[in-house]
Write an enzyme that holds these catalytic residues in place. Structure first.
Site, PDB file in Angstrom:
ATOM      1  N   HIS A 152     -12.496  -0.876 -11.094  1.00  0.00           N
ATOM      2  CA  HIS A 152     -11.795  -1.548  -9.998  1.00  0.00           C
ATOM      3  C   HIS A 152     -10.645  -0.681  -9.489  1.00  0.00           C
ATOM      4  CE1 HIS A 152     -10.026  -2.958 -13.856  1.00  0.00           C
ATOM      5  NE2 HIS A 152      -8.885  -2.784 -13.233  1.00  0.00           N
ATOM      6  N   TYR A 168      -8.631  -5.345  -7.688  1.00  0.00           N
ATOM      7  CA  TYR A 168      -9.840  -5.900  -7.074  1.00  0.00           C
ATOM      8  C   TYR A 168     -11.013  -4.962  -7.347  1.00  0.00           C
ATOM      9  CZ  TYR A 168      -6.805  -9.028  -4.377  1.00  0.00           C
ATOM     10  OH  TYR A 168      -5.875  -9.969  -3.998  1.00  0.00           O
ATOM     11  N   THR A 169     -12.198  -5.546  -7.410  1.00  0.00           N
ATOM     12  CA  THR A 169     -13.421  -4.749  -7.553  1.00  0.00           C
ATOM     13  C   THR A 169     -14.141  -4.703  -6.219  1.00  0.00           C
ATOM     14  OG1 THR A 169     -13.694  -5.420  -9.859  1.00  0.00           O
ATOM     15  CG2 THR A 169     -15.618  -4.488  -8.756  1.00  0.00           C
ATOM     16  N   CYS A 327     -16.290 -12.961 -15.732  1.00  0.00           N
ATOM     17  CA  CYS A 327     -15.260 -12.740 -14.719  1.00  0.00           C
ATOM     18  C   CYS A 327     -15.083 -14.031 -13.921  1.00  0.00           C
ATOM     19  CB  CYS A 327     -15.637 -11.593 -13.782  1.00  0.00           C
ATOM     20  SG  CYS A 327     -14.287 -11.091 -12.688  1.00  0.00           S
TER      21      CYS A 327
END
Length: 361
Positions: A152, A168-169, A327
């Site tokens: 990420h 954030y990914t 997640c």
């Protein structure tokens, strides 16, 4: 060590052999012909530019001398022909410097692990009432972000005079040239998510990376069980895309995707298309179970919360080779850890490592 390309090839060796054999056969005939030619030449009139000589015999060259001259001429011509046909062909004929042709310019990765770099918002696509896809342009159309699958980035912004950072990914990968995509849900108290929601096209954000302990490879595990909640789908989708676009990757993926309402399911159209694609090509590497707390009428997926039974029916057994990836919101992750513990999976670490059987993003 000389390059093997500088040695004579089979055609050149064949020519050399035939050339030597022909010379051995023709030499006696050539000698006889040369003597006849010398006799003829000595009886010929002198050329116009030497009229006083009368005949060539007046040059005082005997027959053996003329033969020697003719034989030398023949040897020179033969050597020239042999040198021409035996010369190295193709790239081997060029000097070594010439062999170093300019390589194709590699695609440039723009991400830096310690340096904050700015990227411009080029497009915003609303996915739901509180979630959007933000597309950021890279400096050049052929650039890539340079993010390994499963890792990420950090996004930084100045908010109320303070530098705020959030991870954030991206759902995009390095197959996507010239841009990267973030899917972000806006929370009322979320500093960065609210900041992004107010960005206008042409404004910049600061980014650095890659970050994270997880890097996907086709040999990571034969079976991946994934549990995602809300925008927790982003690292899962990035990994799923990498698996399914590789025909040689045999990894089996079971995804349990939990949300509150049907409108909260992000990128459902793409996920369903990937499932259909796998079914049609006969590989069936992706299976998906949608779970909703508040389903609409006629809902065909699961209802309520993700249960231990859902996990047990779909995921690799705890004593088998496989991994579980988590997640989502913290309350959901805590509940999933409890289910996994009851199913005899090892407890995940506070900071997950790639070697862990249960990995929390």
């Amino acid at each position: 060590m000389p390059s093997s390309s500088s040695a004579p090839n089979s055609l050149q060796l064949a020519f050399l052999g035939s050339f030597v054999g022909t010379c051995l056969v023709l030499f006696p005939l050539g000698y006889y012909a040369q003597r006849r030619f010398a006799a003829y030449l000595l009886d010929q009139p002198a050329p116009p530019f030497l009229p006083s000589l009368g005949t060539m015999s007046n040059l005082q060259l005997d027959r053996d001398s003329v033969v020697a001259i003719a034989a030398s001429t023949f040897a020179i011509l033969a050597t020239a022909l042999a040198a021409y046909f035996l010369r190295p062909k193709g790239p081997a004929a060029a000097p070594k410097v010439a062999e170093k042709k300019a390589a194709a310019v590699p695609v440039s990765a723009v991400l830096h692990p310690t340096e904050w770099r700015e990227f411009t918002l080029s497009e915003k696509i609303e996915l739901s009432h509180n979630t959007a896809l933000y597309r950021f342009a890279l400096p050049n159309p052929t650039d890539v972000l340079g993010l390994p699958i499963g890792q990420h980035i950090s996004v930084q912004a100045e908010i109320d005079g303070k530098q705020v950072m959030r991870s954030y990914t991206p759902t995009s990968s390095d197959d996507d040239l010239g841009h990267f995509d973030l899917i972000v849900k806006t929370y009322p108290q979320g500093n960065i998510s609210s900041y992004l929601s107010k960005l206008s096209i042409g404004q910049n954000v600061r980014v650095r990376g890659p970050k994270g302990q997880f890097t996907y490879s086709p040999t990571l595990a034969h079976h991946l069980g994934m549990i995602a909640g809300g925008t927790g789908i982003t690292p899962m989708l990035q990994i799923i895309r990498a698996i399914l676009k590789n025909p040689a990757d045999k990894t089996q993926v079971d995804l349990i995707y939990a949300n509150v309402t049907a409108d909260d399911i992000l990128l459902k159209g793409e996920i369903d298309e990937l499932v259909t694609q796998e079914r049609e090509n006969g590989k069936n590497r992706l299976r998906v179970l949608y779970v909703l707390n508040s389903p609409p009428e006629g809902w065909e997926g699961a209802v309520g919360f993700v249960s231990k039974q859902m996990i047990e029916e779909r995921f690799p057994e705890s004593n088998k080779e496989g991994k579980v990836l988590l997640c989502g919101p913290p309350p959901m992750i805590n509940a999933m850890k409890k289910h996994l513990d009851e199913l005899k999976y090892p407890a995940p670490r506070t900071v997950s490592k790639l070697v862990d059987q249960v990995f929390c993003f």
